[in-house]
Scaffold this active site. Sequence first.
Site, PDB file in Angstrom:
ATOM      1  N   ARG A 221      38.217  46.230  47.761  1.00  7.65           N
ATOM      2  CA  ARG A 221      38.469  46.303  46.414  1.00  7.65           C
ATOM      3  C   ARG A 221      37.291  45.895  45.477  1.00  7.65           C
ATOM      4  O   ARG A 221      37.194  46.456  44.549  1.00  7.65           O
ATOM      5  CB  ARG A 221      39.698  45.610  46.090  1.00  7.65           C
ATOM      6  CG  ARG A 221      40.837  46.141  46.813  1.00  7.65           C
ATOM      7  CD  ARG A 221      41.260  47.543  46.795  1.00  7.65           C
ATOM      8  NE  ARG A 221      42.507  47.794  47.474  1.00  7.65           N
ATOM      9  CZ  ARG A 221      42.694  48.367  48.800  1.00  7.65           C
ATOM     10  NH1 ARG A 221      41.447  48.077  49.482  1.00  7.65           N
ATOM     11  NH2 ARG A 221      43.345  48.471  49.423  1.00  7.65           N
TER      12      ARG A 221
ATOM     13  N   SER B 232      21.119  38.067  37.097  1.00  4.72           N
ATOM     14  CA  SER B 232      20.726  37.436  38.486  1.00  4.72           C
ATOM     15  C   SER B 232      22.152  37.057  39.230  1.00  4.72           C
ATOM     16  O   SER B 232      22.859  36.496  38.925  1.00  4.72           O
ATOM     17  CB  SER B 232      20.095  36.112  38.113  1.00  4.72           C
ATOM     18  OG  SER B 232      19.729  35.540  39.158  1.00  4.72           O
TER      19      SER B 232
ATOM     20  N   GLU C 188      34.640  48.659  45.612  1.00  2.00           N
ATOM     21  CA  GLU C 188      35.215  49.723  44.839  1.00  2.00           C
ATOM     22  C   GLU C 188      35.049  49.534  43.330  1.00  2.00           C
ATOM     23  O   GLU C 188      34.630  50.463  42.777  1.00  2.00           O
ATOM     24  CB  GLU C 188      36.624  49.999  45.192  1.00  2.00           C
ATOM     25  CG  GLU C 188      37.171  51.186  44.508  1.00  2.00           C
ATOM     26  CD  GLU C 188      38.723  51.370  45.030  1.00  2.00           C
ATOM     27  OE1 GLU C 188      39.168  51.667  46.083  1.00  2.00           O
ATOM     28  OE2 GLU C 188      39.430  51.115  44.070  1.00  2.00           O
TER      29      GLU C 188
END
Lengths: 146, 146, 146, 146, 146, 146, 146, 146, 146, 146
Positions: free
Chosen positions: G87, G113, G90
């Site tokens: 997830r 960063s 995604e």
Amino acid sequence: MIKIDVTELIFAAKKENDLSWQAIADAAGMSVVWTTSACLGMNSCSSEVADKLVEFLGLPAETKSVLMEYPTKEWDKSVPQDPLVYRLYEVVGVYGDTLKEVIQEKFGDGIMSAIDFSMDVQKEENPKGDRVILTLNGKFLPYSAW
Amino acid sequence: MIKIDVTELIFAAKKENDLSWQAIADAAGMSVVWTTSACLGMNSCSSEVADKLVEFLGLPAETKSVLMEYPTKEWDKSVPQDPLVYRLYEVVGVYGDTLKEVIQEKFGDGIMSAIDFSMDVQKEENPKGDRVILTLNGKFLPYSAW
Amino acid sequence: MIKIDVTELIFAAKKENDLSWQAIADAAGMSVVWTTSACLGMNSCSSEVADKLVEFLGLPAETKSVLMEYPTKEWDKSVPQDPLVYRLYEVVGVYGDTLKEVIQEKFGDGIMSAIDFSMDVQKEENPKGDRVILTLNGKFLPYSAW
Amino acid sequence: MIKIDVTELIFAAKKENDLSWQAIADAAGMSVVWTTSACLGMNSCSSEVADKLVEFLGLPAETKSVLMEYPTKEWDKSVPQDPLVYRLYEVVGVYGDTLKEVIQEKFGDGIMSAIDFSMDVQKEENPKGDRVILTLNGKFLPYSAW
Amino acid sequence: MIKIDVTELIFAAKKENDLSWQAIADAAGMSVVWTTSACLGMNSCSSEVADKLVEFLGLPAETKSVLMEYPTKEWDKSVPQDPLVYRLYEVVGVYGDTLKEVIQEKFGDGIMSAIDFSMDVQKEENPKGDRVILTLNGKFLPYSAW
Amino acid sequence: MIKIDVTELIFAAKKENDLSWQAIADAAGMSVVWTTSACLGMNSCSSEVADKLVEFLGLPAETKSVLMEYPTKEWDKSVPQDPLVYRLYEVVGVYGDTLKEVIQEKFGDGIMSAIDFSMDVQKEENPKGDRVILTLNGKFLPYSAW
Amino acid sequence: MIKIDVTELIFAAKKENDLSWQAIADAAGMSVVWTTSACLGMNSCSSEVADKLVEFLGLPAETKSVLMEYPTKEWDKSVPQDPLVYRLYEVVGVYGDTLKEVIQEKFGDGIMSAIDFSMDVQKEENPKGDRVILTLNGKFLPYSAW
Amino acid sequence: MIKIDVTELIFAAKKENDLSWQAIADAAGMSVVWTTSACLGMNSCSSEVADKLVEFLGLPAETKSVLMEYPTKEWDKSVPQDPLVYRLYEVVGVYGDTLKEVIQEKFGDGIMSAIDFSMDVQKEENPKGDRVILTLNGKFLPYSAW
Amino acid sequence: MIKIDVTELIFAAKKENDLSWQAIADAAGMSVVWTTSACLGMNSCSSEVADKLVEFLGLPAETKSVLMEYPTKEWDKSVPQDPLVYRLYEVVGVYGDTLKEVIQEKFGDGIMSAIDFSMDVQKEENPKGDRVILTLNGKFLPYSAW
Amino acid sequence: MIKIDVTELIFAAKKENDLSWQAIADAAGMSVVWTTSACLGMNSCSSEVADKLVEFLGLPAETKSVLMEYPTKEWDKSVPQDPLVYRLYEVVGVYGDTLKEVIQEKFGDGIMSAIDFSMDVQKEENPKGDRVILTLNGKFLPYSAW
């Protein structure tokens, strides 16, 4: 004990007794292609076939149930490398669309089953070089509409 | 004009004239599998076969030399997805090692050629469902030692 | 005992006796390229060659049948990384289409066999830096039409 | 106008005038392998060679500078599929470790250059089937230590 | 005993004796980058350097010949993941075409060798944060034409 | 109009006026590596630098804002193929772990930045063959702990 | 003993003593996210933190130096599969371009960063279902021009 | 007209009117992250939000229904390359297992939803360099058992 | 002891006592699909279910806590190969876009949860061949806007 | 005109006339899942169904034969990314081995056909959130032995 262990025992018995796959298949009462695939762990044996293999090859009794297990059919290389296997893959690549055209012209929209399926290898002697005759025989499955 | 253009012209002519691949192959005097593959751009025609295809399909004259060109035999999906083609790939995956065992037992160390090669599709009528009979015929090539 | 075990025994014997691949090849009566490939498990030996290797290298007797087994020819990296091997891969990438044009212009539609095939390595002394001369020799196989 | 455009013009001129790669190479005063690779956009021409190609093939004047441009040498398929090119890839896969052993035994730790490099194709007539003789000639480059 | 075993022995000796790579390089009489790469199994030592490493690190005598073996230079991840190594890969990705333009403008059509090659790491102290100065030094190799 | 369009305009202007990247960089008042990367669309220009490039190269006025856009830094081939770029990738593969050891020994646990970063290319004349000197200069960034 | 061994010892101690990651983090005097990552081998401990972990978890003394080693930060699956981790992947896929637009609008051309970086997980109780609040905090790094 | 066309119109309107994503979001009455993602085609607008965007940006009327279409959320690079996006991917790779441990310790066996989800970007001014504060807020979903 | 060890113990107990997954599920008081997945290590048991499994299967006491651990849900083959699993993957490939259209038409913009989810397998007897009825039941999750 | 063209015409007609897939399916006299898949080009229509679709949607006459063509069933992403489709892929990954165990326990060694197959989507209203009920119905195909 899993299928790969039984395969190793079969290879050992085959080498020790100098057996061919054909002889093992004859003992099992099945074709050589199917029998070899079952010995390599890619098909499951019926109880009768497993008994025959265990007896003919002198395998330990506990191998019977392993031969009868339903295999997980997987392979290492998604694009095969061994030249013998690669040539078959190449045929699928070069002639895949052709076979789709020809099979679907003869049968309609559907596929050739790889499950309700058998395969045979024959040697055709030929003075210019012997030929391998490989026959695939699969049930045609039409696509459903619903 | 390249092979894909000729393939599109052939598909259009085939549809317009309601031709089968078998009829095209008969006109070309070649097998249906080979003829289809040549029409799809995966084999090169001799001058005679190209003439017959151009005439039978009513193709423009400049297609002849394209049909005779030596193709680059490539395919899109290294693992095919269309179910008809995938099933053939699956057969190679599941039975690849088996075929290596059986062919090399019958012939010695070597391979079945995919170049000196032919293929045929037959329909076997069967009350439980017709069957596709696919026959591959390739010269056995033994490995050199030197 | 499988081919990789024999390869390890050969490397050990080679190191212990400070042998070159050339010396092993001379003992086997075969070329250095082929002999090395067989020792690395990528080719199968005849009975005579296996006998010579077993004797010359002082290998255990059971290695003979393993040397004679038909190998599964597979490699780890589909794109090689070791610089020596990568450079050969790069040559195939850069010059692949060129070789297709030139070979097919000279021979017609077909391929150079990698099975009916031999290979040789020579050293050409050169004041600007010695050169590796690598020669591939494969039978031309024309595509079938059927 | 970029290299691929010039390649298409060359193919068109070659077809129209029924030229061979050998004839183009002779006109350019270079080898057939190198000339073909330059025409396919995989090498850069000197001013003199570009002039000869433009003149012999009747190319537009602006192609000269494109033929002289330094190419980006890339290829589509990291594992090639066309059978002619795949067989070369297969040779690298099957014999890569062997060549590393043999070359480094003869030359020490290093590689065969693919840059300071040439290649040649010859046809060896043979009653059992003609043979392709492919020769790679690359400078040996020893690894630095510092 | 293979190179990875020697690398593990070196790491153990380095830790036990609290040595830096710089100290090991000084003992070997070579640069720190090259020496570290040889200790990691990515370069082969001369007999003299191997002797110095064995002595300085107190390695078993049989490690000498392993340090002298010609390595197979391979890496695990074709796209690296460790952030330090990935940043270098990112530089190659972002600036690869730029470097091709700039190097070939300065030198002509060719490449920077990764074989006739050396590399150095320096620390530049800087109040805004120290800087890593990484210098690659490779022979320019012009492409052959033939 | 997007960055690739501006890059094509720059290549056309560069060719028409027979300019070097060095000359373009001098006009921009920046280094040749950075300027080339900005022209290839891999870095964004300040307003001043964009003005200078537009003026020096005679670009259309609307290119200025495109030169100032923040680029998406992506590349086609996750493993590069052009030999010049591949050699750099190979250096990262072969020496990646070495650089991690050496840099972290000198600086502590962290990385060399590819963002707060510059790069330079120099030509070192050498009778045995000129050498490419490539210098990477990146800020050391220590890993946070929190 | 390497980091994975220490991780296993930590899991065993955590289970045996029924400890939470939060409790381990409190003992270490660091945040729970950082402490867990260090225990999983993805960050290096200072001497003080390593001492606290060794003492609190009752680890063998030789684990201290392993906890202090600089890790190689690598992961198995370039596209993660476990649903919790997928997830997050995604989110990066769906919102990556959005974050680039928004961050660069607020900060200019540069990046967040992942090295000068921290992360926190909070639980927000909610009658419709509790919510995970995940906060990433990274230094903005502007791209250099030079 | 599909979503990518609308995205291009939005970019053009944004540039012409010199708008920020923040201003567009304010006009839409939604957050800047969500609004940007909807403009990039990664979320669907309600009728009200679509109206506001069309009006504020002066888009053609037919864009409204496209903004309301349910998007197919796909991305080009399974491993991202642009440094800003890659750093987020790297965080998922380095800290994925850590987050799994920490979240599941706090919440039980389940995941953070990427659907019932929001995200925010803030700028934290800092004399050592401003910081990006990225907050992900997702509903915890426990795994079902049945 | 980790989940894979417990899975092996369960397979051994299942075989020794000739149990079906259905019988194990009945003993656990859960569905057969969920119970099998938990036994294969893909779901975590509650304390009560773990107790029942340990008792019914005669597992060692320490397996209880392992059954209760939260699993890492990963799988070997990103494209499955076993024909039974591949067919499911093929259904997702062939019908994925269709399901997106149909589900989102019925429910709005969102997804079917794979977490708040259950699944069932039934056998439908049929004279033409029995049929597998596979039912997936997942909560609809609408996308957030914020 | 090929299938993708017809799909675009169908989407346009569907939008213009504000039709649902359900309405189109009702007009075709087929289920909504199958009809949608045929409209998306993933199934072939009978002559009767094609007539109904052409008439109901007001498509050009030449679309009829295209709707009746046998499709090549391929998909873009071997691992899907759109969250709705990915969740289905995840279910196959997480539960694939479970389904193999459960189906083969109920039916014997074989597979569920994806060809002699149908699928249905239902909406189950639920106060805690509606649920998607997805039913797959495939013929069981036992493996042949021969």
